[in-house]
Design a protein around this motif. Sequence first.
Motif, short mmCIF file in Angstrom:
data_model
loop_
_atom_site.label_atom_id
_atom_site.label_comp_id
_atom_site.label_asym_id
_atom_site.label_seq_id
_atom_site.Cartn_x
_atom_site.Cartn_y
_atom_site.Cartn_z
N ARG A 193 40.09 40.97 42.66
CA ARG A 193 38.74 40.90 42.02
C ARG A 193 38.24 39.66 42.80
O ARG A 193 36.89 39.37 42.35
CB ARG A 193 39.12 40.53 40.78
N GLU A 194 38.82 38.88 43.50
CA GLU A 194 38.02 37.70 44.32
C GLU A 194 37.65 38.09 45.67
O GLU A 194 37.95 39.14 46.12
CB GLU A 194 39.14 36.60 44.30
N GLY A 195 36.68 37.46 46.12
CA GLY A 195 35.99 37.52 47.40
C GLY A 195 36.83 38.03 48.58
O GLY A 195 36.79 38.85 49.20
N SER A 197 40.37 38.14 48.58
CA SER A 197 41.80 38.47 48.04
C SER A 197 42.35 39.59 48.76
O SER A 197 43.48 39.93 48.85
CB SER A 197 41.73 38.87 46.57
N ASN A 201 45.84 35.04 50.57
CA ASN A 201 45.66 33.94 49.67
C ASN A 201 46.27 32.75 50.14
O ASN A 201 46.87 32.65 50.83
CB ASN A 201 46.12 34.10 48.28
N SER A 236 35.44 43.99 43.05
CA SER A 236 34.25 43.50 42.96
C SER A 236 33.13 43.57 44.23
O SER A 236 33.48 43.90 45.34
CB SER A 236 34.26 41.89 42.81
N THR A 239 33.99 41.59 47.07
CA THR A 239 34.95 42.03 48.05
C THR A 239 34.66 43.30 48.86
O THR A 239 35.25 43.27 49.89
CB THR A 239 36.41 42.08 46.99
#
Length: 399
Positions: A193-195, A197, A201, A236, A239
Amino acid sequence: MSNFFSREARTTKYRLLREIFINSKGEASFEDCHRMLAADSIVLSKADWSAIKHQYKSAIAAGETPVASVSVPAPVPAMEEYMDEPAMEEYMDEPAPAPAPAPAPKKPAAAEYPEWVKAKFMHQIDPHFTFENNLKNYLNGIEQMSRDDFAAGKPSAAIRLVGHQGCGKTSMAIQFAAKTKRPCVIIDCMTLREGLSLFGNKTVDKDGLKWVNSLFVNAIRIPRMVIVMDEINRLSPMTMNTLLPLLDSRGETYLDESKEEIKVAAGVTIFSTCNEGSQFTGTDQMDSALCDRFCDLIPINYLSEPDESLLLQRKHGLDKVRSDKLALVAKTVRSKFMASEVYTKSISTRLLENAAKKLAKIGACSLEYSLISHFVDDGSKDSERAKIRELLKGSGLSE
């Protein structure tokens, strides 16, 4: 029979084909002929097999009686198993080697994988999974493209799979990889869900802060890998955007966090799957630029009622009578769901298989929990749960 295969029978290939077709009474499949000729290091094409089959039928139609001149054993027919999927014509088995070596060395058509890739990413062929003929022909073409692109040192196709939940989208991509003997990795997009990811990480060890590449980055660097971006519309929008440069003609991007180029390896095929519709929460609409990069779109539909019944019989051991009834119930619910009548939920193939498995092992009482309880109950006789219970009872599947 003087004119049967008269011209072609002068060559060893056609002489053997002639005898195989005579001994099998015209029933020899391409796979049978390919296997038997391979024993003599003879390469058989689909065109050769099709031509000889046509000539045999023409001879029979003309009233001729083909007689074998040499002894060639007839192919042993396989047991009649509906769920035995035929080989994906050119790629289920590697083609037989040519009798003479090529004059100049060429790049191999398929990549050689290290043992750790084989151990982790190779999938077994599911004998119960079937491909519709037109789709099978298309996928054979996609496989050939991958081999050509591998030889040319560039990425291959990006394909989008859409359809109802639980109807086999992810399984189709996995079985394509299994049948073509290619590694396959599933990227669960709902966990990203993160840009950044998708790429990895940051973590801390004894040496301080460092970047760790993701499974996606490691997999996309393996030649001829099959990558499945499962439920891609759960990524997202930010992403999704990071995918764009990897899917265009460049096939690469630079990652500041790791200070390295991320490049798609030669021959890589990428599938994305998505469930589209307002009933799927937590999804985002795919950007049109991303849709354009997944240039081909394959709609995956439910099996036909007879095929679905046979699947339940072969895979889960349910008798034909109850399999037919259960498949009919699923078809009825799906049609009413699609027409926005009665039901706000469909019966996926996944849900139906679970119900069939429990019905075969436990009995009719299991349907209350494997099917009925999945539908809405407002306490009235017109609720969805009451209707599905009534439908099952009317079909003779429950008390």
